[in-house]
Design a protein around this motif. Structure first.
Motif, PDB file in Angstrom:
ATOM      1  N   LEU A 147       0.859  -1.133  -0.064  1.00  0.00           N
ATOM      2  CA  LEU A 147      -0.005  -0.065   0.056  1.00  0.00           C
ATOM      3  C   LEU A 147       0.957   1.297  -0.025  1.00  0.00           C
ATOM      4  O   LEU A 147       1.798   1.605   0.627  1.00  0.00           O
ATOM      5  N   SER A 148       0.505   2.312  -0.853  1.00  0.00           N
ATOM      6  CA  SER A 148       1.244   3.554  -0.746  1.00  0.00           C
ATOM      7  C   SER A 148       0.345   4.502  -0.340  1.00  0.00           C
ATOM      8  O   SER A 148      -0.869   4.435  -0.684  1.00  0.00           O
ATOM      9  N   ASP A 149       0.714   5.724  -0.010  1.00  0.00           N
ATOM     10  CA  ASP A 149       0.013   6.768   0.324  1.00  0.00           C
ATOM     11  C   ASP A 149       0.110   7.837  -0.751  1.00  0.00           C
ATOM     12  O   ASP A 149      -0.542   8.867  -0.564  1.00  0.00           O
ATOM     13  N   LYS A 150       0.733   7.878  -1.776  1.00  0.00           N
ATOM     14  CA  LYS A 150       0.685   8.687  -2.992  1.00  0.00           C
ATOM     15  C   LYS A 150      -0.608   8.728  -3.886  1.00  0.00           C
ATOM     16  O   LYS A 150      -1.312   7.742  -3.718  1.00  0.00           O
ATOM     17  N   ARG A 151      -0.866   9.808  -4.145  1.00  0.00           N
ATOM     18  CA  ARG A 151      -2.224  10.111  -5.047  1.00  0.00           C
ATOM     19  C   ARG A 151      -2.166   9.164  -6.333  1.00  0.00           C
ATOM     20  O   ARG A 151      -3.288   8.916  -6.698  1.00  0.00           O
ATOM     21  N   ILE A 152      -0.985   8.890  -6.968  1.00  0.00           N
ATOM     22  CA  ILE A 152      -0.938   7.988  -8.204  1.00  0.00           C
ATOM     23  C   ILE A 152       0.309   7.158  -8.023  1.00  0.00           C
ATOM     24  O   ILE A 152       1.178   7.726  -7.566  1.00  0.00           O
ATOM     25  N   VAL A 153       0.063   6.105  -8.001  1.00  0.00           N
ATOM     26  CA  VAL A 153       1.225   5.000  -8.222  1.00  0.00           C
ATOM     27  C   VAL A 153       1.313   4.137  -9.434  1.00  0.00           C
ATOM     28  O   VAL A 153       0.357   3.806 -10.048  1.00  0.00           O
ATOM     29  N   GLN A 154       2.598   4.331 -10.096  1.00  0.00           N
ATOM     30  CA  GLN A 154       2.772   3.311 -11.500  1.00  0.00           C
ATOM     31  C   GLN A 154       3.690   2.483 -10.690  1.00  0.00           C
ATOM     32  O   GLN A 154       4.805   2.745 -10.533  1.00  0.00           O
ATOM     33  N   ASP A 155       3.412   1.037 -10.861  1.00  0.00           N
ATOM     34  CA  ASP A 155       4.367   0.075 -10.548  1.00  0.00           C
ATOM     35  C   ASP A 155       4.464  -0.660 -11.958  1.00  0.00           C
ATOM     36  O   ASP A 155       3.397  -1.313 -12.351  1.00  0.00           O
ATOM     37  N   SER A 156       5.466  -0.659 -12.867  1.00  0.00           N
ATOM     38  CA  SER A 156       5.790  -1.318 -14.016  1.00  0.00           C
ATOM     39  C   SER A 156       4.656  -0.979 -14.892  1.00  0.00           C
ATOM     40  O   SER A 156       4.469   0.439 -15.169  1.00  0.00           O
ATOM     41  N   ASN A 157       3.749  -1.770 -15.440  1.00  0.00           N
ATOM     42  CA  ASN A 157       2.721  -1.495 -16.196  1.00  0.00           C
ATOM     43  C   ASN A 157       1.394  -1.121 -15.688  1.00  0.00           C
ATOM     44  O   ASN A 157       0.438  -0.880 -16.579  1.00  0.00           O
ATOM     45  N   ILE A 158       1.333  -0.867 -14.459  1.00  0.00           N
ATOM     46  CA  ILE A 158      -0.117  -0.777 -13.815  1.00  0.00           C
ATOM     47  C   ILE A 158       0.010   0.483 -12.994  1.00  0.00           C
ATOM     48  O   ILE A 158       0.795   0.847 -12.296  1.00  0.00           O
ATOM     49  N   ILE A 159      -1.128   1.445 -13.467  1.00  0.00           N
ATOM     50  CA  ILE A 159      -1.435   2.701 -12.760  1.00  0.00           C
ATOM     51  C   ILE A 159      -2.563   2.484 -11.841  1.00  0.00           C
ATOM     52  O   ILE A 159      -3.729   2.092 -12.275  1.00  0.00           O
ATOM     53  N   THR A 160      -2.274   2.879 -10.502  1.00  0.00           N
ATOM     54  CA  THR A 160      -3.645   3.074  -9.676  1.00  0.00           C
ATOM     55  C   THR A 160      -3.589   4.465  -9.115  1.00  0.00           C
ATOM     56  O   THR A 160      -2.667   5.156  -9.142  1.00  0.00           O
ATOM     57  N   SER A 161      -4.524   4.761  -8.599  1.00  0.00           N
ATOM     58  CA  SER A 161      -4.828   6.374  -8.119  1.00  0.00           C
ATOM     59  C   SER A 161      -5.793   6.245  -6.947  1.00  0.00           C
ATOM     60  O   SER A 161      -6.510   5.379  -6.693  1.00  0.00           O
ATOM     61  N   SER A 162      -5.787   7.229  -6.002  1.00  0.00           N
ATOM     62  CA  SER A 162      -6.316   7.399  -4.879  1.00  0.00           C
ATOM     63  C   SER A 162      -7.868   8.119  -4.849  1.00  0.00           C
ATOM     64  O   SER A 162      -8.505   8.007  -3.594  1.00  0.00           O
ATOM     65  N   SER A 163      -8.365   8.608  -5.760  1.00  0.00           N
ATOM     66  CA  SER A 163      -9.660   9.208  -5.660  1.00  0.00           C
ATOM     67  C   SER A 163     -10.048   9.601  -6.954  1.00  0.00           C
ATOM     68  O   SER A 163      -9.157   9.854  -8.010  1.00  0.00           O
ATOM     69  N   PRO A 164     -11.194  10.298  -7.052  1.00  0.00           N
ATOM     70  CA  PRO A 164     -11.866  10.675  -8.503  1.00  0.00           C
ATOM     71  C   PRO A 164     -10.992  11.948  -8.886  1.00  0.00           C
ATOM     72  O   PRO A 164     -10.754  12.191 -10.013  1.00  0.00           O
ATOM     73  N   GLU A 165     -10.406  12.918  -7.817  1.00  0.00           N
ATOM     74  CA  GLU A 165      -9.668  13.929  -8.048  1.00  0.00           C
ATOM     75  C   GLU A 165      -8.458  13.638  -9.014  1.00  0.00           C
ATOM     76  O   GLU A 165      -8.102  14.435  -9.914  1.00  0.00           O
ATOM     77  N   THR A 166      -7.890  12.414  -9.097  1.00  0.00           N
ATOM     78  CA  THR A 166      -6.348  12.026  -9.902  1.00  0.00           C
ATOM     79  C   THR A 166      -7.090  11.791 -11.479  1.00  0.00           C
ATOM     80  O   THR A 166      -6.262  11.360 -12.066  1.00  0.00           O
ATOM     81  N   ALA A 167      -8.335  11.612 -11.722  1.00  0.00           N
ATOM     82  CA  ALA A 167      -8.786  10.930 -12.748  1.00  0.00           C
ATOM     83  C   ALA A 167      -8.033  11.735 -14.196  1.00  0.00           C
ATOM     84  O   ALA A 167      -7.542  10.874 -14.660  1.00  0.00           O
ATOM     85  N   LEU A 168      -8.135  12.971 -14.331  1.00  0.00           N
ATOM     86  CA  LEU A 168      -7.686  13.667 -15.527  1.00  0.00           C
ATOM     87  C   LEU A 168      -6.154  13.313 -15.517  1.00  0.00           C
ATOM     88  O   LEU A 168      -5.619  13.134 -16.511  1.00  0.00           O
ATOM     89  N   ASP A 169      -5.531  13.267 -14.268  1.00  0.00           N
ATOM     90  CA  ASP A 169      -3.921  13.036 -14.443  1.00  0.00           C
ATOM     91  C   ASP A 169      -3.494  11.661 -14.797  1.00  0.00           C
ATOM     92  O   ASP A 169      -2.753  11.634 -15.818  1.00  0.00           O
ATOM     93  N   VAL A 170      -4.454  10.790 -14.538  1.00  0.00           N
ATOM     94  CA  VAL A 170      -4.187   9.319 -15.039  1.00  0.00           C
ATOM     95  C   VAL A 170      -4.519   9.142 -16.554  1.00  0.00           C
ATOM     96  O   VAL A 170      -3.702   8.719 -17.146  1.00  0.00           O
ATOM     97  N   ALA A 171      -5.486  10.045 -16.937  1.00  0.00           N
ATOM     98  CA  ALA A 171      -6.011  10.205 -18.445  1.00  0.00           C
ATOM     99  C   ALA A 171      -4.675  10.671 -19.133  1.00  0.00           C
ATOM    100  O   ALA A 171      -4.275  10.079 -20.169  1.00  0.00           O
ATOM    101  N   PHE A 172      -4.279  11.621 -18.909  1.00  0.00           N
ATOM    102  CA  PHE A 172      -3.238  12.228 -19.265  1.00  0.00           C
ATOM    103  C   PHE A 172      -1.910  11.377 -19.355  1.00  0.00           C
ATOM    104  O   PHE A 172      -1.182  11.226 -20.176  1.00  0.00           O
ATOM    105  N   MET A 173      -1.641  10.747 -18.043  1.00  0.00           N
ATOM    106  CA  MET A 173      -0.415   9.899 -18.006  1.00  0.00           C
ATOM    107  C   MET A 173      -0.667   8.854 -18.973  1.00  0.00           C
ATOM    108  O   MET A 173       0.280   8.368 -19.613  1.00  0.00           O
ATOM    109  N   THR A 174      -1.851   8.095 -19.345  1.00  0.00           N
ATOM    110  CA  THR A 174      -1.991   7.256 -20.305  1.00  0.00           C
ATOM    111  C   THR A 174      -1.966   7.756 -21.510  1.00  0.00           C
ATOM    112  O   THR A 174      -1.194   6.832 -22.407  1.00  0.00           O
TER     113      THR A 174
END
Length: 196
Positions: A147-174
């Motif tokens: 478990l990580s406390d970061k708002r967005i975590v990328q481990d190799s090929n998998i991105i996870t995030s901590s809330s809806p607030e992160t959604a746009l950042d995840v889409a742009f990262m993708t």
């Protein structure tokens, strides 16, 4: 042309799905146009978290997973039945396939629980919904993640995030990982976001 599969569980949160449709939609008109997004569900009609219906482009049985280069999964609410689809073996098998092929898997908020439930996050870094008092973080950890406390975590090929607030950042990262930094920054600017 690359293809991204937007995997929707019944009860998904519409905002978390819309960031992918908007960012990749803008890319098709204003960017390099190199990525096609297809929404896919287990059912021909899905209900969103807030009660309206959605018709995905395809149902899972109508597509071939090998045609896709990346997977995106929005989260949802237990109260709307999200985990019925999100923990369904057919849904989990999609995640397992993309991980086995080392293809990018991007998730928002509690969609990390689907990834963990599939087994592919075992021993890997991840995060999920982190509002104070939420039991989702313990649930993620109990499924074998680090478990990580970061708002967005990328481990190799998998991105996870901590809330809806992160959604746009995840889409742009993708978008950046499927195209280029230059293309992603162009889309951010065209959509009115600051890039500094």
């Amino acid at each position: 042309m690359k293809k991204i599969l937007l995997l929707l569980a019944n009860g998904f949160e519409s905002y978390e799905a819309s960031v992918f449709t908007d960012v990749f939609g803008w890319n098709s008109f204003e960017g390099d146009g190199s990525v096609q997004l297809d929404s896919v569900g287990l059912h021909p009609i899905l209900e969103c978290t807030w009660g309206y219906k959605c018709i995905p482009h395809f149902t899972l049985d109508q597509i071939k997973l090998e045609d896709y280069d990346a997977l995106a999964i929005p989260g949802g609410f237990e109260e709307t039945g999200f985990y019925i689809d999100a923990f369904d073996e057919r849904f989990l098998d999609v995640i397992r396939y993309f991980n086995k092929e080392n293809k990018l898997i991007s998730s928002i908020c509690v969609a990390a629980l689907s990834i963990a439930k599939s087994g592919v996050l075992n021993g890997r870094n991840a995060t999920t919904y982190n509002f104070e008092g939420s039991f989702r973080r313990k649930q993620l950890q109990d499924l074998g993640t680090i478990l990580s406390d970061k708002r967005i975590v990328q481990d190799s090929n998998i991105i996870t995030s901590s809330s809806p607030e992160t959604a746009l950042d995840v889409a742009f990262m993708t978008l950046e990982q499927l195209t280029s930094t230059e293309n992603m920054l162009n889309i951010k600017k065209r959509m009115g976001f600051k890039t500094v």
